[in-house]
Design an enzyme around this catalytic site. Structure first.
Site, mmCIF file in Angstrom:
data_model
loop_
_atom_site.group_PDB
_atom_site.id
_atom_site.type_symbol
_atom_site.label_atom_id
_atom_site.label_comp_id
_atom_site.label_asym_id
_atom_site.label_seq_id
_atom_site.Cartn_x
_atom_site.Cartn_y
_atom_site.Cartn_z
ATOM 1 N N HIS A 16 -42.389 -4.262 40.194
ATOM 2 C CA HIS A 16 -43.208 -3.048 40.414
ATOM 3 C C HIS A 16 -44.502 -3.139 39.621
ATOM 4 O O HIS A 16 -45.587 -2.837 40.129
ATOM 5 C CB HIS A 16 -42.447 -1.794 39.986
ATOM 6 C CG HIS A 16 -41.219 -1.538 40.789
ATOM 7 N ND1 HIS A 16 -41.244 -0.918 42.015
ATOM 8 C CD2 HIS A 16 -39.929 -1.820 40.535
ATOM 9 C CE1 HIS A 16 -40.011 -0.827 42.484
ATOM 10 N NE2 HIS A 16 -39.199 -1.361 41.604
ATOM 11 N N ASP A 73 -47.027 -3.654 27.583
ATOM 12 C CA ASP A 73 -45.854 -2.939 27.109
ATOM 13 C C ASP A 73 -46.171 -1.454 27.247
ATOM 14 O O ASP A 73 -47.286 -1.025 26.951
ATOM 15 C CB ASP A 73 -45.500 -3.305 25.669
ATOM 16 C CG ASP A 73 -44.032 -3.007 25.382
ATOM 17 O OD1 ASP A 73 -43.178 -3.403 26.196
ATOM 18 O OD2 ASP A 73 -43.715 -2.363 24.374
ATOM 19 N N PHE A 155 -40.894 3.312 39.906
ATOM 20 C CA PHE A 155 -39.783 2.754 39.139
ATOM 21 C C PHE A 155 -39.661 3.519 37.817
ATOM 22 O O PHE A 155 -40.475 4.400 37.505
ATOM 23 C CB PHE A 155 -40.000 1.252 38.884
ATOM 24 C CG PHE A 155 -41.156 0.954 37.962
ATOM 25 C CD1 PHE A 155 -42.459 1.009 38.415
ATOM 26 C CD2 PHE A 155 -40.935 0.611 36.624
ATOM 27 C CE1 PHE A 155 -43.531 0.734 37.569
ATOM 28 C CE2 PHE A 155 -41.996 0.328 35.771
ATOM 29 C CZ PHE A 155 -43.299 0.392 36.252
ATOM 30 N N GLY A 156 -38.636 3.129 37.052
ATOM 31 C CA GLY A 156 -38.481 3.672 35.696
ATOM 32 C C GLY A 156 -38.411 5.193 35.680
ATOM 33 O O GLY A 156 -37.641 5.817 36.429
ATOM 34 N N TYR A 157 -39.239 5.777 34.830
ATOM 35 C CA TYR A 157 -39.230 7.232 34.637
ATOM 36 C C TYR A 157 -40.099 7.971 35.673
ATOM 37 O O TYR A 157 -40.316 9.181 35.544
ATOM 38 C CB TYR A 157 -39.756 7.564 33.236
ATOM 39 C CG TYR A 157 -38.904 7.033 32.093
ATOM 40 C CD1 TYR A 157 -37.839 7.771 31.591
ATOM 41 C CD2 TYR A 157 -39.179 5.804 31.502
ATOM 42 C CE1 TYR A 157 -37.074 7.299 30.521
ATOM 43 C CE2 TYR A 157 -38.414 5.324 30.433
ATOM 44 C CZ TYR A 157 -37.368 6.072 29.956
ATOM 45 O OH TYR A 157 -36.601 5.611 28.898
ATOM 46 N N ARG A 185 -51.237 2.395 33.522
ATOM 47 C CA ARG A 185 -51.417 0.968 33.821
ATOM 48 C C ARG A 185 -52.682 0.737 34.636
ATOM 49 O O ARG A 185 -53.401 -0.243 34.418
ATOM 50 C CB ARG A 185 -50.182 0.430 34.568
ATOM 51 C CG ARG A 185 -50.202 -1.095 34.743
ATOM 52 C CD ARG A 185 -48.854 -1.657 35.161
ATOM 53 N NE ARG A 185 -47.829 -1.337 34.185
ATOM 54 C CZ ARG A 185 -46.956 -0.344 34.346
ATOM 55 N NH1 ARG A 185 -46.947 0.385 35.442
ATOM 56 N NH2 ARG A 185 -46.082 -0.084 33.390
#
Ligand code: IMP
Length: 199
Positions: A16, A73, A155-157, A185
């Site tokens: 992703h 990160d 994705f993720g949160y 990002r």
């Protein structure tokens, strides 16, 4: 026909993240994945800050594989949780880590009944090149944590994060381009492109 496109490795195993970054970069750079350079290492993320972790990942690729590279990160910093999960965002829930569903569930449990739902995503990207050494950019998006997951993109949160600039939508209700316009990002990647344009 041979291409003059500059090549750079993105040190991530997250498909992703790779497609989000490639969507911003377009044809200005050829972004190689770890699989493209035959790197199947489990790169350690043992730093105590986003900066350290992005540096560790970038250094790993530069030193072992020799490529110019970037590594990101990302942390979700929740005001009412004193900035948690932050640098531990991938390993928030107990277990081996990287279980996004478990992480999101734990976040919602910890936010039950909490009125202040302010949060932000922050991404740090380290760029390591032969020509310019180490350079670092970052990107932030402010928003809030929803009561329950909504949407199935991303994705993720993403299903529980409502960016301030998205009129009540979660990131998971947005397509990649819409997310990139306002996301942590997307912002960091555009700064990275500006850096690279002058090199
Ligand atoms: P890392 O940068 O891969 O260490 O990501 C930390 C954690 O944040 C992981 O659990 C990711 O799933 C999550 N994460 C990273 N970027 C995003 C994003 O853009 N949206 C939602 N979750 C993210």
């Amino acid at each position: 026909m041979a291409s003059n496109q500059r090549e750079i490795v993105f040190a991530t195993n997250n498909s992703h993240k790779l497609s989000e970054l490639r969507a911003v970069v377009g044809d200005r750079l050829k972004v190689l994945s770890l699989a493209d350079i035959n790197c199947h290492d489990d790169i350690p993320e043992t730093g105590s800050t986003l900066e350290e972790n992005s540096m560790l990942k970038a250094l790993w690729v530069k030193e072992k594989y020799g490529y110019d590279c970037i590594a990101d990160d990302t942390g979700l910093e929740v005001e009412a949780l004193n900035g948690e999960p932050g640098v531990r965002s991938a390993r928030y829930a107990p277990g081996d880590g990287h279980d996004s569903l478990a992480n999101m569930k734990l976040l919602l449990i910890n936010m039950e009944g909490v009125v202040n739902r302010r949060a932000r995503f922050r991404t740090v990207i380290t760029l390591l090149t032969d020509r310019n050494g180490r350079q670092v950019v970052d990107g932030i998006v402010n928003g809030s944590i929803g009561i329950e997951p909504v949407g199935c993109n991303g994705f993720g949160y993403d299903p529980v994060f409502l960016p301030d600039e998205a009129d009540g939508l979660t990131f998971a209700q947005m397509d990649t381009d819409a997310k990139n316009l306002i996301s942590h990002r997307g912002r960091a990647t555009r700064q990275l492109l500006t850096l690279l344009e002058h090199q």
